[in-house]
Motif scaffolding. Structure first.
Motif, mmCIF file in Angstrom:
data_model
loop_
_atom_site.group_PDB
_atom_site.id
_atom_site.type_symbol
_atom_site.label_atom_id
_atom_site.label_comp_id
_atom_site.label_asym_id
_atom_site.label_seq_id
_atom_site.Cartn_x
_atom_site.Cartn_y
_atom_site.Cartn_z
ATOM 1 N N LEU A 157 37.667 34.208 43.757
ATOM 2 C CA LEU A 157 37.698 34.725 42.384
ATOM 3 C C LEU A 157 37.224 36.176 42.341
ATOM 4 N N ASP A 158 36.207 36.505 43.140
ATOM 5 C CA ASP A 158 35.748 37.899 43.205
ATOM 6 C C ASP A 158 36.879 38.813 43.694
ATOM 7 N N PHE A 159 37.643 38.308 44.658
ATOM 8 C CA PHE A 159 38.779 39.063 45.183
ATOM 9 C C PHE A 159 39.823 39.296 44.093
ATOM 10 N N PHE A 160 40.134 38.259 43.333
ATOM 11 C CA PHE A 160 41.138 38.402 42.278
ATOM 12 C C PHE A 160 40.677 39.377 41.195
ATOM 13 N N ILE A 171 38.698 37.028 34.567
ATOM 14 C CA ILE A 171 38.347 36.412 35.850
ATOM 15 C C ILE A 171 36.838 36.487 36.075
ATOM 16 N N GLU A 172 36.239 37.623 35.726
ATOM 17 C CA GLU A 172 34.784 37.767 35.871
ATOM 18 C C GLU A 172 34.052 36.714 35.054
ATOM 19 N N GLN A 173 34.519 36.463 33.834
ATOM 20 C CA GLN A 173 33.889 35.447 32.981
ATOM 21 C C GLN A 173 34.039 34.059 33.582
ATOM 22 N N HIS A 174 35.247 33.755 34.099
ATOM 23 C CA HIS A 174 35.459 32.454 34.739
ATOM 24 C C HIS A 174 34.549 32.292 35.949
ATOM 25 N N ALA A 175 34.481 33.328 36.784
ATOM 26 C CA ALA A 175 33.659 33.263 37.995
ATOM 27 C C ALA A 175 32.192 33.050 37.641
#
Length: 640
Positions: A49-52, A68-72
């Protein structure tokens, strides 16, 4: 901390465990062991997820990157929550304490499995959305088709066909592989089988000067291990990751921008797998019972270092570890040992001074030799940041400016050359701006520009802090935050209602006085003869009343009042509120005058006992009250 004889007894246990032949011990099966495997999967999916997030940001999709940051973050917090167990009594026997932790953790196994599935579903959707070219279903042509394409293509492209994970080329640590990205859709896959190796593997991609290539490492089709996607022509892409035994890693070279070259080759260099521990680079350890990892650590500079264990992946559960630090690899010279950083914590920590360039050896084991280590190991320079002054004072001009400087000094470590741009100063009064300079390898200086918008004594602050990011300090594993310091303001000279002030100002000067309204109502502010004596002569004055010291919110002003060239303003004020009265010359000459404030409403004056003693208006006494020793009113005098 155990006594010395117990330390040596434990040392013998570790030596015995280290000397077990391979395969003689196996990991105990059970819920906790399953959770250790789940943790490894979750860690990899979190890295994916960090990569995405980085990919989305590079593609200019900032909204998606934020999503994505929020999901991670939400998933990581959920993982931490599922690993949290209620505290167990610290007076329990260590073995019982770990069993209690394991039992409570085992109850979360199904929830952790569910979380892993949610991670997998989310990462799979992002593979399709952001990097469909790397998704499994679209990874290049088949081996047969790729071979046919290579035969028809005059460009020499070594290691082809290797456009899919299935056709990836096997590599050996320590070797260099020279090849090409020969078309806009070309990508090169390699695979590395770790076998019995454990440790750190560095992989470096040297990119031709005219193109921008990227480097991705995966453990499986959709689980990322590490990546480097520097947006730069000819940039060097580097990854460094922890190798697990009996694991296959897939290394992909491709171009997110679809760059290629039919003439220029890239170089992909694989370092040797080494069990090396470096500062501020945590290693997540998950090994079966009987296997004790050992790491070399070379001090990059002289100073005090901390070696400590913590939750696996930053989210795992308590693990009862023991740390040993030796001067030699033969484990005959013990320098430090710890089984509990604090009583009941189970995790371990050693703090010890070290010499630059000297290599030390760190061993980690579980307190019970029947259990494996499942924890994070970190080495960090034990550094602190101290401020030179506990209090910074307002300048003598009393205008909200500050001329004093604050100096921050590190106890150890080296500040990055560009540290100044990353330093943050919190709780600074509005209007002040920090001006930060790197003074030396271990020191920064903070000057304060601008002027505080509010700077009376009551606006002083006590909790200003300076934060230096860990990335800008060599060897630091956390941001450094100074202890709080104060910014102390001085009250503006007061102007009191009913108390005239005689003022003399040189040409071009002005006087700012603070008037705190004693009552709500109408007031007159005016100038007159200096000392109240007409013999002092007139003065061509100008008066202004503002809501703020900076004189941006004017309430009233006057050049000539009813007795020119003196000035007078009349306005309504609120009780207890501060106002700023500005006196200057209307003709750039000197000021030689008396300044007076008069309350036009009825003012009630009380004594220390709270008894009403006067009623006044416009500076004149309307009524006076007199009391006896018992507090009884004995006289009321109305003045005409």
């Amino acid at each position: 901390m155990r006594n010395k004889s117990f330390v040596f007894a434990l040392l013998l246990i570790v030596l015995a465990v280290v000397s077990y032949p391979a395969g003689m011990t196996t990991a105990a099966q059970g819920a906790v062991d399953e959770i250790a495997q789940i943790d490894q999967e979750i860690k990899g999916l979190q890295q994916t997820l960090d990569f995405f997030q980085s990919v989305a940001a590079r593609k200019g999709e900032d909204e998606l990157a934020g999503q994505i940051e929020q999901h991670a973050f939400a998933f990581f917090q959920r993982a931490k929550q599922l690993h949290e167990v209620p505290p167990v009594p610290q007076n329990q026997e260590r073995k019982k304490q770990q069993l209690a932790v394991d039992k409570k953790l085992g109850a979360q196994k199904e929830s952790l499995k569910q979380l892993q599935m949610q991670y997998e579903q989310l990462t799979a959707s992002y593979w399709e959305q952001l990097l469909p070219e790397l998704a499994i279903h679209s990874q290049g042509p088949s081996r047969k088709a790729a071979a046919a394409m290579q035969a028809a293509d005059p460009v020499f492209d070594p290691f082809e066909p290797n456009d899919t994970l299935a056709t990836s080329y096997p590599v050996t640590s320590g070797n260099i592989y020279n090849s090409k990205i020969s078309s806009s859709t070309d990508m090169d896959h390699y695979h590395f089988n770790s076998g019995a190796l454990t440790g750190t593997l560095d992989v470096t991609l040297y990119v031709p000067a005219s193109v921008d290539y990227d480097l991705v490492v995966r453990e499986s089709e959709n689980k990322l291990v590490d990546f480097s996607i520097t947006e730069e022509l000819g940039g060097i892409e580097t990854v460094s990751f922890q190798v697990k035994p009996n694991t296959t890693y897939y290394i992909t070279v491709y171009s997110m921008k679809q760059h290629f070259s039919t003439t220029e080759t890239y170089a992909l260099r694989f370092g040797k797998v080494a069990t090396v521990l470096t500062v501020a680079a945590p290693i997540d350890i998950s090994l079966p019972a009987g296997e004790v990892p050992a790491y070399r650590f070379t001090a990059p500079e002289t100073g005090t270092y901390r070696f400590y264990t913590g939750p696996y992946g930053g989210f795992g559960a308590l693990n009862d570890t023991i740390l040993y630090l030796f001067e030699n690899e033969e484990m005959t010279k013990l320098l430090g040992y710890n089984d509990e950083a604090t009583d009941g914590s189970l995790f371990s920590e050693i703090k010890i001074p070290m010499t630059q360039g000297v290599t030390y050896f760190v061993f980690v084991s579980h307190y019970e030799k029947e259990k494996g280590v499942h924890a994070r190991l970190t080495a960090a320079l034990d550094t602190k940041a101290a401020v030179s002054s506990p209090v910074i004072h307002e300048a003598a001009a009393n205008d909200g400016s500050i001329t004093e400087q604050q100096v921050v000094t590190l106890s150890s470590g080296v500040l990055a050359a560009d540290v100044a741009a990353s330093v943050a100063v919190s709780h600074l009064p509005a209007g002040l701006q920090p001006i930060i300079t790197r003074s030396s390898d271990q020191q920064i200086t903070i000057r304060f520009g601008g002027k505080a918008l509010e700077h009376e004594k009551k606006h002083s602050v006590q909790n200003v802090k300076i934060t230096i990011p860990k990335a800008k300090i060599s060897g630091a594993d956390a941001d450094l935050v100074t202890s709080p310091f104060a910014i102390d303001f001085t009250d503006t000279e007061p102007l009191l209602a009913g108390t005239p002030q005689d003022i003399h100002l040189a040409a071009g000067m002005k006087k700012i006085l603070k008037l705190t309204a004693p009552s709500t109502g109408s007031f007159e502010i005016f100038t007159g003869y200096y000392g109240g004596n007409p013999a002092e002569g007139t003065s061509n004055t100008w008066l202004g009343v503002y809501e703020d010291y900076a004189q941006t919110r004017l309430l009233a002003s006057n050049d000539d009042g009813d007795q020119p060239p003196f000035s007078k303003v009349s306005l309504s004020l609120q009780s207890g509120q501060d106002y700023y009265v500005v006196l200057t010359s209307a003709s750039s000459s000197t000021v030689h005058a008396r300044l007076t404030v008069r309350y036009l409403g009825v003012e009630y004056v009380y004594n220390a006992k709270g008894q009403l003693i006067q009623m006044k208006q416009g500076g004149n006494i309307l009524t006076e009250f007199t009391y006896d020793g018992n507090g009884n009113l004995i006289k009321k005098q109305v003045r005409k």
